[in-house]
Motif scaffolding. Structure first.
Motif, PDB file in Angstrom:
ATOM      1  N   UNK A  54       0.833  -1.208   0.000  1.00 42.31           N
ATOM      2  CA  UNK A  54       0.000   0.000   0.000  1.00 42.31           C
ATOM      3  C   UNK A  54       0.868   1.258   0.000  1.00 42.31           C
ATOM      4  N   UNK A  55       0.414   2.270  -0.705  1.00 43.15           N
ATOM      5  CA  UNK A  55       1.074   3.575  -0.684  1.00 43.15           C
ATOM      6  C   UNK A  55       0.612   4.325   0.572  1.00 43.15           C
ATOM      7  N   UNK A  56       1.351   5.335   0.987  1.00 38.18           N
ATOM      8  CA  UNK A  56       0.925   6.115   2.151  1.00 38.18           C
ATOM      9  C   UNK A  56      -0.498   6.651   1.947  1.00 38.18           C
ATOM     10  N   UNK A  57      -1.345   6.447   2.934  1.00 36.17           N
ATOM     11  CA  UNK A  57      -2.710   6.941   2.876  1.00 36.17           C
ATOM     12  C   UNK A  57      -3.706   5.993   2.238  1.00 36.17           C
ATOM     13  N   UNK A  58      -3.235   4.898   1.610  1.00 35.81           N
ATOM     14  CA  UNK A  58      -4.158   3.929   1.011  1.00 35.81           C
ATOM     15  C   UNK A  58      -5.022   3.290   2.094  1.00 35.81           C
ATOM     16  N   UNK A  59      -6.287   3.102   1.794  1.00 38.36           N
ATOM     17  CA  UNK A  59      -7.182   2.316   2.643  1.00 38.36           C
ATOM     18  C   UNK A  59      -7.125   0.893   2.114  1.00 38.36           C
ATOM     19  N   UNK A  60      -6.891  -0.074   2.988  1.00 37.81           N
ATOM     20  CA  UNK A  60      -6.745  -1.461   2.562  1.00 37.81           C
ATOM     21  C   UNK A  60      -7.968  -2.264   3.001  1.00 37.81           C
ATOM     22  N   UNK A  61      -8.547  -2.981   2.052  1.00 36.90           N
ATOM     23  CA  UNK A  61      -9.682  -3.863   2.315  1.00 36.90           C
ATOM     24  C   UNK A  61      -9.238  -5.270   1.945  1.00 36.90           C
ATOM     25  N   UNK A  62      -9.327  -6.184   2.904  1.00 35.76           N
ATOM     26  CA  UNK A  62      -8.944  -7.568   2.656  1.00 35.76           C
ATOM     27  C   UNK A  62     -10.164  -8.467   2.808  1.00 35.76           C
ATOM     28  N   UNK A  63     -10.269  -9.382   1.870  1.00 38.40           N
ATOM     29  CA  UNK A  63     -11.358 -10.361   1.918  1.00 38.40           C
ATOM     30  C   UNK A  63     -10.803 -11.667   1.382  1.00 38.40           C
ATOM     31  N   UNK A  64     -10.760 -12.676   2.208  1.00 36.65           N
ATOM     32  CA  UNK A  64     -10.142 -13.935   1.810  1.00 36.65           C
ATOM     33  C   UNK A  64      -8.703 -13.684   1.410  1.00 36.65           C
ATOM     34  N   UNK A  65      -8.312 -14.155   0.231  1.00 38.30           N
ATOM     35  CA  UNK A  65      -6.955 -13.950  -0.264  1.00 38.30           C
ATOM     36  C   UNK A  65      -6.820 -12.678  -1.090  1.00 38.30           C
ATOM     37  N   UNK A  66      -7.910 -11.922  -1.225  1.00 36.06           N
ATOM     38  CA  UNK A  66      -7.892 -10.700  -2.045  1.00 36.06           C
ATOM     39  C   UNK A  66      -7.604  -9.480  -1.180  1.00 36.06           C
ATOM     40  N   UNK A  67      -6.832  -8.559  -1.742  1.00 40.25           N
ATOM     41  CA  UNK A  67      -6.531  -7.289  -1.080  1.00 40.25           C
ATOM     42  C   UNK A  67      -6.741  -6.162  -2.082  1.00 40.25           C
ATOM     43  N   UNK A  68      -7.537  -5.173  -1.681  1.00 39.39           N
ATOM     44  CA  UNK A  68      -7.785  -3.984  -2.487  1.00 39.39           C
ATOM     45  C   UNK A  68      -7.247  -2.789  -1.718  1.00 39.39           C
ATOM     46  N   UNK A  69      -6.472  -1.952  -2.414  1.00 39.73           N
ATOM     47  CA  UNK A  69      -5.920  -0.733  -1.828  1.00 39.73           C
ATOM     48  C   UNK A  69      -6.579   0.448  -2.527  1.00 39.73           C
ATOM     49  N   UNK A  70      -7.187   1.342  -1.758  1.00 40.12           N
ATOM     50  CA  UNK A  70      -7.902   2.473  -2.333  1.00 40.12           C
ATOM     51  C   UNK A  70      -7.059   3.727  -2.142  1.00 40.12           C
ATOM     52  N   UNK A  71      -6.701   4.371  -3.251  1.00 38.28           N
ATOM     53  CA  UNK A  71      -5.876   5.581  -3.219  1.00 38.28           C
ATOM     54  C   UNK A  71      -6.593   6.686  -2.440  1.00 38.28           C
ATOM     55  N   UNK A  72      -5.853   7.504  -1.701  1.00 34.38           N
ATOM     56  CA  UNK A  72      -6.464   8.555  -0.876  1.00 34.38           C
ATOM     57  C   UNK A  72      -7.382   9.503  -1.646  1.00 34.38           C
ATOM     58  N   UNK A  73      -7.013   9.868  -2.862  1.00 31.18           N
ATOM     59  CA  UNK A  73      -7.825  10.825  -3.625  1.00 31.18           C
ATOM     60  C   UNK A  73      -9.134  10.221  -4.123  1.00 31.18           C
ATOM     61  N   UNK A  74      -9.273   8.903  -4.062  1.00 34.60           N
ATOM     62  CA  UNK A  74     -10.488   8.242  -4.537  1.00 34.60           C
ATOM     63  C   UNK A  74     -11.414   7.817  -3.402  1.00 34.60           C
ATOM     64  N   UNK A  75     -10.925   7.835  -2.177  1.00 28.84           N
ATOM     65  CA  UNK A  75     -11.653   7.222  -1.076  1.00 28.84           C
ATOM     66  C   UNK A  75     -13.061   7.770  -0.877  1.00 28.84           C
ATOM     67  N   UNK A  76     -13.245   9.063  -0.887  1.00 31.26           N
ATOM     68  CA  UNK A  76     -14.585   9.596  -0.631  1.00 31.26           C
ATOM     69  C   UNK A  76     -15.544   9.332  -1.788  1.00 31.26           C
ATOM     70  N   UNK A  77     -15.022   9.128  -2.992  1.00 32.70           N
ATOM     71  CA  UNK A  77     -15.867   8.876  -4.158  1.00 32.70           C
ATOM     72  C   UNK A  77     -16.235   7.405  -4.301  1.00 32.70           C
ATOM     73  N   UNK A  78     -15.398   6.524  -3.762  1.00 29.88           N
ATOM     74  CA  UNK A  78     -15.596   5.088  -3.913  1.00 29.88           C
ATOM     75  C   UNK A  78     -16.339   4.490  -2.716  1.00 29.88           C
ATOM     76  N   UNK A  79     -16.474   5.229  -1.639  1.00 28.21           N
ATOM     77  CA  UNK A  79     -17.132   4.718  -0.443  1.00 28.21           C
ATOM     78  C   UNK A  79     -18.521   4.185  -0.788  1.00 28.21           C
ATOM     79  N   UNK A  80     -18.808   2.949  -0.363  1.00 28.09           N
ATOM     80  CA  UNK A  80     -20.105   2.334  -0.619  1.00 28.09           C
ATOM     81  C   UNK A  80     -20.177   1.533  -1.897  1.00 28.09           C
ATOM     82  N   UNK A  81     -19.087   1.451  -2.648  1.00 23.41           N
ATOM     83  CA  UNK A  81     -19.062   0.764  -3.940  1.00 23.41           C
ATOM     84  C   UNK A  81     -18.978  -0.748  -3.769  1.00 23.41           C
ATOM     85  N   UNK A  82     -19.700  -1.462  -4.623  1.00 25.64           N
ATOM     86  CA  UNK A  82     -19.549  -2.909  -4.726  1.00 25.64           C
ATOM     87  C   UNK A  82     -18.638  -3.179  -5.915  1.00 25.64           C
TER      88      UNK A  82
END
Length: 127
Positions: A54-82
């Motif tokens: 993860x880069x500094x400020x990335x939000x990390x979501x882990x589910x099973x063996x999958x890991x998603x890192x959300x860039x800081x500039x996208x976090x408020x726009x992606x919140x709630x996304x499936x």
């Protein structure tokens, strides 16, 4: 992170989880980083890249063996996304079901957002 305590910022379907974990294994990567950039007909485009850490400020979501890192500039726009992965006869790929999207272009590659309390609802965000 623009979040609600105890609630994941994004949800990942089982199909997306399987595909992300396969990509991570095949690329020897630490996860899939998701972001946004200016572009396209509607104003913003999702970006995706495999990343080792993860880069500094990335939000990390882990589910099973999958890991998603959300860039800081996208976090408020992606919140709630499936995040889903669909396989079809003509194309396969990730699909973002984002409740913050107010408009998308005809090809579905770019979107615009309106956030609660924004003065320019429907206008592309300024990042």
């Amino acid at each position: 992170m623009f979040s609600i305590p105890g609630k994941s910022p994004v949800t990942i379907t089982e199909a997306a989880e399987r595909h992300i974990s396969r990509l991570m294994a095949s690329k020897s990567a630490g996860g899939l980083r998701i972001g946004l950039k200016k572009g396209g007909c509607a104003g913003m485009e999702y970006t995706m890249e495999m990343a080792d850490t993860p880069a500094p400020g990335d939000e990390v979501v882990e589910q099973g063996a999958a890991r998603v890192m959300i860039a800081p500039t996208a976090q408020m726009y992606i919140f709630g996304t499936e995040i889903d992965y669909e396989t079809g006869m003509l194309e396969s790929g990730f699909r973002f079901r984002n409740p913050n999207v107010t408009e998308s272009c005809g090809c579905g590659e770019s979107v615009s957002f309106a956030l609660p309390g924004s003065a320019a609802a429907g206008a592309p965000p300024k990042l």
